[in-house]
Design a protein around this motif. Sequence first.
Motif, PDB file in Angstrom:
ATOM      1  N   GLN A   2       0.819  -1.205   0.000  1.00 39.69           N
ATOM      2  CA  GLN A   2       0.000   0.000   0.000  1.00 39.69           C
ATOM      3  C   GLN A   2       0.856   1.259   0.000  1.00 39.69           C
ATOM      4  O   GLN A   2       0.497   2.257  -0.620  1.00 39.69           O
ATOM      5  CB  GLN A   2      -0.934   0.015   1.204  1.00 39.69           C
ATOM      6  CG  GLN A   2      -2.055  -0.992   1.101  1.00 39.69           C
ATOM      7  CD  GLN A   2      -2.930  -0.968   2.340  1.00 39.69           C
ATOM      8  OE1 GLN A   2      -2.532  -0.472   3.386  1.00 39.69           O
ATOM      9  NE2 GLN A   2      -4.121  -1.532   2.222  1.00 39.69           N
ATOM     10  N   GLY A   3       1.979   1.237   0.703  1.00 38.85           N
ATOM     11  CA  GLY A   3       2.871   2.392   0.739  1.00 38.85           C
ATOM     12  C   GLY A   3       3.427   2.714  -0.637  1.00 38.85           C
ATOM     13  O   GLY A   3       3.499   3.877  -1.042  1.00 38.85           O
ATOM     14  N   SER A   5       2.052   1.939  -3.543  1.00 43.44           N
ATOM     15  CA  SER A   5       0.947   2.449  -4.362  1.00 43.44           C
ATOM     16  C   SER A   5       0.695   3.922  -4.072  1.00 43.44           C
ATOM     17  O   SER A   5       0.437   4.712  -4.995  1.00 43.44           O
ATOM     18  CB  SER A   5      -0.326   1.648  -4.094  1.00 43.44           C
ATOM     19  OG  SER A   5      -0.152   0.310  -4.465  1.00 43.44           O
ATOM     20  N   PHE A   6       0.760   4.296  -2.817  1.00 42.41           N
ATOM     21  CA  PHE A   6       0.557   5.697  -2.437  1.00 42.41           C
ATOM     22  C   PHE A   6       1.651   6.579  -3.027  1.00 42.41           C
ATOM     23  O   PHE A   6       1.377   7.642  -3.581  1.00 42.41           O
ATOM     24  CB  PHE A   6       0.523   5.826  -0.913  1.00 42.41           C
ATOM     25  CG  PHE A   6       0.398   7.243  -0.444  1.00 42.41           C
ATOM     26  CD1 PHE A   6      -0.808   7.923  -0.568  1.00 42.41           C
ATOM     27  CD2 PHE A   6       1.487   7.901   0.100  1.00 42.41           C
ATOM     28  CE1 PHE A   6      -0.926   9.235  -0.143  1.00 42.41           C
ATOM     29  CE2 PHE A   6       1.377   9.214   0.528  1.00 42.41           C
ATOM     30  CZ  PHE A   6       0.162   9.884   0.412  1.00 42.41           C
ATOM     31  N   LEU A   9       1.061   7.048  -6.666  1.00 38.36           N
ATOM     32  CA  LEU A   9      -0.045   7.971  -6.888  1.00 38.36           C
ATOM     33  C   LEU A   9       0.426   9.415  -6.773  1.00 38.36           C
ATOM     34  O   LEU A   9       0.149  10.248  -7.640  1.00 38.36           O
ATOM     35  CB  LEU A   9      -1.168   7.705  -5.880  1.00 38.36           C
ATOM     36  CG  LEU A   9      -2.313   8.718  -5.872  1.00 38.36           C
ATOM     37  CD1 LEU A   9      -3.111   8.631  -7.163  1.00 38.36           C
ATOM     38  CD2 LEU A   9      -3.203   8.502  -4.672  1.00 38.36           C
ATOM     39  N   ILE A  10       1.163   9.711  -5.726  1.00 34.50           N
ATOM     40  CA  ILE A  10       1.673  11.072  -5.515  1.00 34.50           C
ATOM     41  C   ILE A  10       2.652  11.454  -6.617  1.00 34.50           C
ATOM     42  O   ILE A  10       2.616  12.576  -7.145  1.00 34.50           O
ATOM     43  CB  ILE A  10       2.327  11.203  -4.119  1.00 34.50           C
ATOM     44  CG1 ILE A  10       1.301  10.924  -3.022  1.00 34.50           C
ATOM     45  CG2 ILE A  10       2.967  12.566  -3.939  1.00 34.50           C
ATOM     46  CD1 ILE A  10       0.097  11.840  -3.044  1.00 34.50           C
TER      47      ILE A  10
END
Length: 70
Positions: A2-3, A5-6, A9-10
Amino acid sequence: MQGFSFIMLIAGQIHQTMLSAVKTLNNNTLSIDDLLLIARFMKMERRGDIWNLKTLGKRTQNTTADAILA
């Protein structure tokens, strides 16, 4: 995972903002890579509610002005 993916995204949002910024300059000779090379000699500083852009050297000021105004 998840980290990661974040972060992706940023990074995508930053890249899209940079693309938009390059297009608004109306300068066909500048790319995102050029702006990132210029930006590495600059920093944003916040004092109260005011943001200031500071360059880290006299040479950079001339390069930045030439690149943006060209």
